[in-house]
Design a protein around this motif. Structure first.
Motif, short mmCIF file in Angstrom:
data_model
loop_
_atom_site.label_atom_id
_atom_site.label_comp_id
_atom_site.label_asym_id
_atom_site.label_seq_id
_atom_site.Cartn_x
_atom_site.Cartn_y
_atom_site.Cartn_z
N TYR A 67 70.15 -5.22 -20.39
CA TYR A 67 70.83 -3.95 -20.10
C TYR A 67 72.19 -3.90 -20.79
O TYR A 67 72.93 -4.90 -20.81
N VAL A 68 72.50 -2.76 -21.36
CA VAL A 68 73.78 -2.54 -22.02
C VAL A 68 74.53 -1.45 -21.26
O VAL A 68 73.99 -0.37 -21.00
N GLU A 69 75.76 -1.74 -20.89
CA GLU A 69 76.56 -0.77 -20.15
C GLU A 69 76.76 0.50 -20.98
O GLU A 69 77.06 0.44 -22.16
N PRO A 70 76.54 1.67 -20.36
CA PRO A 70 76.79 2.91 -21.10
C PRO A 70 78.27 3.04 -21.43
O PRO A 70 79.13 2.57 -20.67
N PRO A 71 78.60 3.65 -22.54
CA PRO A 71 80.02 3.77 -22.91
C PRO A 71 80.78 4.63 -21.92
O PRO A 71 80.26 5.61 -21.38
N THR A 72 82.02 4.27 -21.69
CA THR A 72 82.89 5.05 -20.82
C THR A 72 83.37 6.30 -21.57
O THR A 72 83.15 6.44 -22.78
N PHE A 73 84.05 7.17 -20.84
CA PHE A 73 84.57 8.39 -21.48
C PHE A 73 85.56 8.05 -22.58
O PHE A 73 85.52 8.64 -23.66
#
Length: 443
Positions: A67-73
Motif C-alpha cells: 500500500y502506498v499512502e495517497p498524496p496529501t493536499f
C-alpha cells in the motif's frame, strides 16, 4: 484496481472455539454410517466434521506492505505547481520577447492582419481567426495566459492591445486544443476525434468571444496610461524587455498559483469528478420533457463543475474516457474533452481583472451551454470519440529549463517587486515620466 491499506494476517490462524464458545467445526448431522462399515476393521465411526455456521471469527488485520499512502493536499499542490511553473515562465518570457520586435511585428499582426482591431467591435470572422491563431500556439494553459495578458494590455504605444473578446477567443482555443494536442488526439482516438476536437474548440472559442465585451474600461485605461504608469522606455530595448517580464510576472504568477490551489483543493476534498455512475440514464431513448430536462441539467452540471479546475488539454483525454466508462454518454465525454481544459480558474480571474465579474459569469454560462449543445449533437450523430482510448503523455519542456525555472521565477518576482517599489518611491518624490525620450525626469 485499488490496493487496500490493510489485509488479513496470513499467520493469524482461527481458534478452535470462538469468543462465544462456538466450535469452529461440528459434526454433520446428515451424515450416516455406511452399511459396509465394520467397526472392528474400520474403527469407531463418527460423522464428518463441517464448518459451524454459528462460528464467528475475523482474522487480524495488518498493514499491506504494497500500500502506498495517497498524496496529501500539499504534496498534490507542490506537484501541480512544479508542472505548471515551467509553462508559466515560458509564457512570460515569450511575452517579453514578442515585445522586442514590436517595430517590425506588432502584436496585432500576431493575430494576422484580418483581425483589424481598429474597426468598431469584433465580428465572427475576427473571432475565428483568433481561434485559429490560438490553435497554432504550442502552449498549455499556463503558458498561454501570460501571452494573453500582453495581447490585452499591449506593450507600447504602437501596440495598444487587442479587444478582450478576441483575446478570450484566442485563449479558449489555445487551452482547449492545439497542434500538439491534435497529434496526441490523433494517436489516441483517431482522425475523426482529432478533427472533432479542433472544430469543437473553434466553436467554443467563438462563443466565448461573443459572450464577453469587446473592450473594457479597465483595459482602455491601462492601455492609455501604460507608459505613464510604468515609466519604462521603448520595449525594443533590453531594459524594456526586462520591464515587461517583471510586470507580467507580478500579474500572472499570483493568478495561476491561486487557481492551482483552489482547483487542487476541489479535486482533493470533493468527490471524484469521474464518478458519474448515477448519470447512466443519460443514454435513455425516452423523449419526454422531463427526461430531456434531466439530461440537459445533468450534462450542464457535469461540464460546469469542471470549468474552474486546472485540467490540461492532454490529461483531459483520460478523464473524458473515465467519464464515459463510468456511465456517461459518448457525447458527454466529448463535451467534457472540449470544455474542461478550455477555461479554468486562472483564466476566469484574468477576465474578472480585465473586465468584470459579470463578464466572467457570462463566459462560464456560454461555455457550458455551448458544450452541452455540442455533446447533444455528438450523441445525435452517434459519434463515439473515446473509442480506442489509450493513455498519452503530456508534452514536456527540456530538463535544463524545467529544473531551473523555479530560480528564474523567483528572480522575476523579486525584480518585479523591486521595480514596483522603485516606481512608487519615485512617484512619491515627485518624479514624472518624460515619454518623449523614454527616460525618467525629476521635477
Amino acid at each position: 484496481m485499488d490496493i487496500p491499506e490493510y489485509i488479513d494476517d496470513p499467520d493469524d490462524l482461527p481458534p478452535e472455539v470462538d469468543v462465544h464458545g462456538e466450535p469452529r467445526m461440528i459434526e454433520n448431522g446428515c451424515d450416516v454410517m455406511p452399511d459396509d462399515w465394520d467397526e472392528e476393521d474400520d474403527g469407531e465411526w463418527a460423522p464428518a466434521l463441517v464448518e459451524n455456521p454459528d462460528y464467528q471469527w475475523t482474522p487480524r488485520q495488518i498493514r499491506n506492505p504494497e500500500y502506498v499512502e495517497p498524496p496529501t493536499f500539499s504534496e498534490k499542490l507542490y506537484t501541480e505547481v512544479q508542472a505548471a511553473l515551467p509553462w508559466v515562465t515560458l509564457g512570460i518570457l515569450l511575452t517579453g520577447l514578442l515585445s522586442s520586435v514590436t517595430s517590425n511585428l506588432p502584436l496585432d499582426l500576431f493575430m494576422t492582419g484580418l483581425l483589424n482591431t481598429n474597426t468598431n467591435g469584433t465580428g465572427i470572422v475576427q473571432l475565428l481567426w483568433a481561434a485559429v491563431a490560438g490553435l497554432t500556439v504550442p502552449l498549455c494553459s499556463c503558458g498561454a495566459l501570460p501571452l494573453c495578458a500582453g495581447l490585452l494590455h499591449g506593450t507600447s504605444s504602437n501596440t495598444p492591445g487587442l479587444p478582450l473578446s478576441i483575446v478570450m477567443a484566442f485563449l479558449t482555443a489555445s487551452q482547449s486544443a492545439g497542434i500538439d494536442s491534435a497529434a496526441i488526439t490523433y494517436g489516441l482516438l483517431g482522425p475523426t476525434a482529432m478533427m472533432g476536437r479542433l472544430l469543437g474548440a473553434m466553436l467554443l472559442a467563438v462563443a466565448v468571444g461573443l459572450a464577453c465585451p469587446s473592450s473594457s474600461h479597465k483595459q482602455q485605461s491601462k492601455t492609455k496610461n501604460l507608459l505613464e504608469e510604468t515609466c519604462h522606455p521603448s520595449v525594443s530595448t533590453y531594459s524594456g524587455i526586462v520591464t515587461i517580464w517583471f510586470e507580467t510576472a507580478l500579474e500572472i504568477y499570483p493568478t495561476v498559483l491561486t487557481g492551482l490551489a483552489l482547483s487542487t483543493a476541489a479535486l482533493h476534498y470533493l468527490p471524484s469528478l469521474t464518478n458519474y455512475s448515477s448519470f447512466h440514464n443519460d443514454e435513455t431513448t425516452t423523449t419526454t420533457t422531463t427526461a430531456i430536462i434531466h439530461t440537459l441539467l445533468t450534462r450542464g452540471t457535469v461540464l460546469a463543475s469542471a470549468i474552474p479546475l486546472q485540467l490540461c488539454e492532454h490529461t483531459s483525454v483520460t478523464l473524458a474516457a473515465a467519464l464515459q466508462k463510468a456511465g456517461g454518454s459518448p457525447g458527454l465525454a466529448f463535451g467534457f474533452l472540449l470544455s474542461a481544459p478550455a477555461i479554468n480558474l486562472p483564466s476566469l480571474l484574468f477576465v474578472a481583472t480585465a473586465a468584470s465579474v459579470r463578464a466572467m459569469l457570462q463566459i462560464v454560462t456560454t461555455l457550458t451551454v455551448t458544450a452541452v449543445i455540442l455533446s447533444c449533437v455528438a450523441d445525435a450523430a452517434h459519434l463515439d470519440f473515446m473509442a480506442g482510448h489509450a493513455t498519452g503523455d503530456m508534452a514536456t519542456l527540456p530538463d535544463w529549463f524545467a529544473g531551473n525555472c523555479t530560480y528564474l521565477a523567483v528572480m522575476l518576482v523579486v525584480g518585479g517587486l523591486l521595480q514596483k517599489y522603485s516606481t512608487t518611491a519615485s512617484n512619491k518624490s515627485g518624479d514624472c515620466c518624460d515619454t518623449s525620450n523614454g527616460k525618467i525626469k525629476a521635477e
